[in-house]
Write an enzyme that holds these catalytic residues in place. Structure first.
Site, PDB file in Angstrom:
ATOM      1  N   HIS A 180       0.752  -1.288   0.054  1.00 15.17           N
ATOM      2  CA  HIS A 180       0.116   0.077   0.082  1.00 15.17           C
ATOM      3  C   HIS A 180       0.917   1.393  -0.089  1.00 15.17           C
ATOM      4  CE1 HIS A 180       0.463  -0.766   4.360  1.00 15.17           C
ATOM      5  NE2 HIS A 180       0.754   0.653   4.473  1.00 15.17           N
ATOM      6  N   GLU A 220      -3.521   3.302   1.792  1.00 17.56           N
ATOM      7  CA  GLU A 220      -3.926   3.724   3.264  1.00 17.56           C
ATOM      8  C   GLU A 220      -4.241   5.003   3.608  1.00 17.56           C
ATOM      9  OE1 GLU A 220      -1.176   3.727   7.276  1.00 17.56           O
ATOM     10  OE2 GLU A 220      -0.823   2.244   5.999  1.00 17.56           O
ATOM     11  N   HIS A 279       4.601   6.690   3.302  1.00 15.63           N
ATOM     12  CA  HIS A 279       5.666   5.632   2.969  1.00 15.63           C
ATOM     13  C   HIS A 279       5.165   4.689   2.055  1.00 15.63           C
ATOM     14  CE1 HIS A 279       3.066   3.956   6.359  1.00 15.63           C
ATOM     15  NE2 HIS A 279       3.379   2.911   5.340  1.00 15.63           N
ATOM     16  N   GLU A 318       8.186   0.910   4.704  1.00 15.94           N
ATOM     17  CA  GLU A 318       7.791   0.060   5.652  1.00 15.94           C
ATOM     18  C   GLU A 318       7.982  -1.449   5.145  1.00 15.94           C
ATOM     19  OE1 GLU A 318       3.974  -0.490   8.570  1.00 15.94           O
ATOM     20  OE2 GLU A 318       3.734   0.618   6.942  1.00 15.94           O
TER      21      GLU A 318
END
Length: 127
Positions: A5, A56, A74, A122
């Site tokens: 995402h 997200e 991110h 991430e």
């Protein structure tokens, strides 16, 4: 690895959900409040998270707006073993900016690495 995402910080979650679902035709896949962290996560996309990358939307309850440029969060990559992946990245000269471990307001194992320009990536355990 696969792209999971992209996270965007939003000032008005309801307006953002309306835009992504009603204007762009995405589906609200899941939404969760984190009261101790004072934020809400909402995931939207055109397909299921197991099949495709999604967005997200992060709403920090005490922030009503962002300047363009600091709203980017991110990129997330799903990995089998976050701890081992961090060691592989470190051995290759990569910069780990958040060591592998459970997220602060949950149990999912994550880590963050930083690219040469300072963008965060991430790593999320998908075992």
């Amino acid at each position: 690895m696969r792209l999971l995402h992209t996270m965007l910080r939003v000032g008005d979650l309801d307006a953002s959900l309306h835009f992504y679902t009603q204007v762009l035709g995405m589906k609200l896949l899941r939404k969760q409040d984190f009261p101790t962290g004072k934020f809400t996560l909402a995931f939207v996309g055109y397909g299921e998270e197991s099949d495709t990358a999604v967005i997200e939307l992060t709403h920090n309850w005490e922030t009503s707006s962002y300047e363009l440029g600091n709203g980017y969060g991110h990129i997330a990559l799903g990995v089998n073993d976050v701890y081992a992946t961090c060691e592989t990245i470190r051995a290759a000269g990569g910069k780990i900016v958040r060591e592998a471990g459970p997220m602060m307001h949950g149990t999912t194992v994550i880590a963050f690495v930083e690219d040469p320009d300072g963008y965060k990536i991430e790593l999320i355990g998908c075992e």
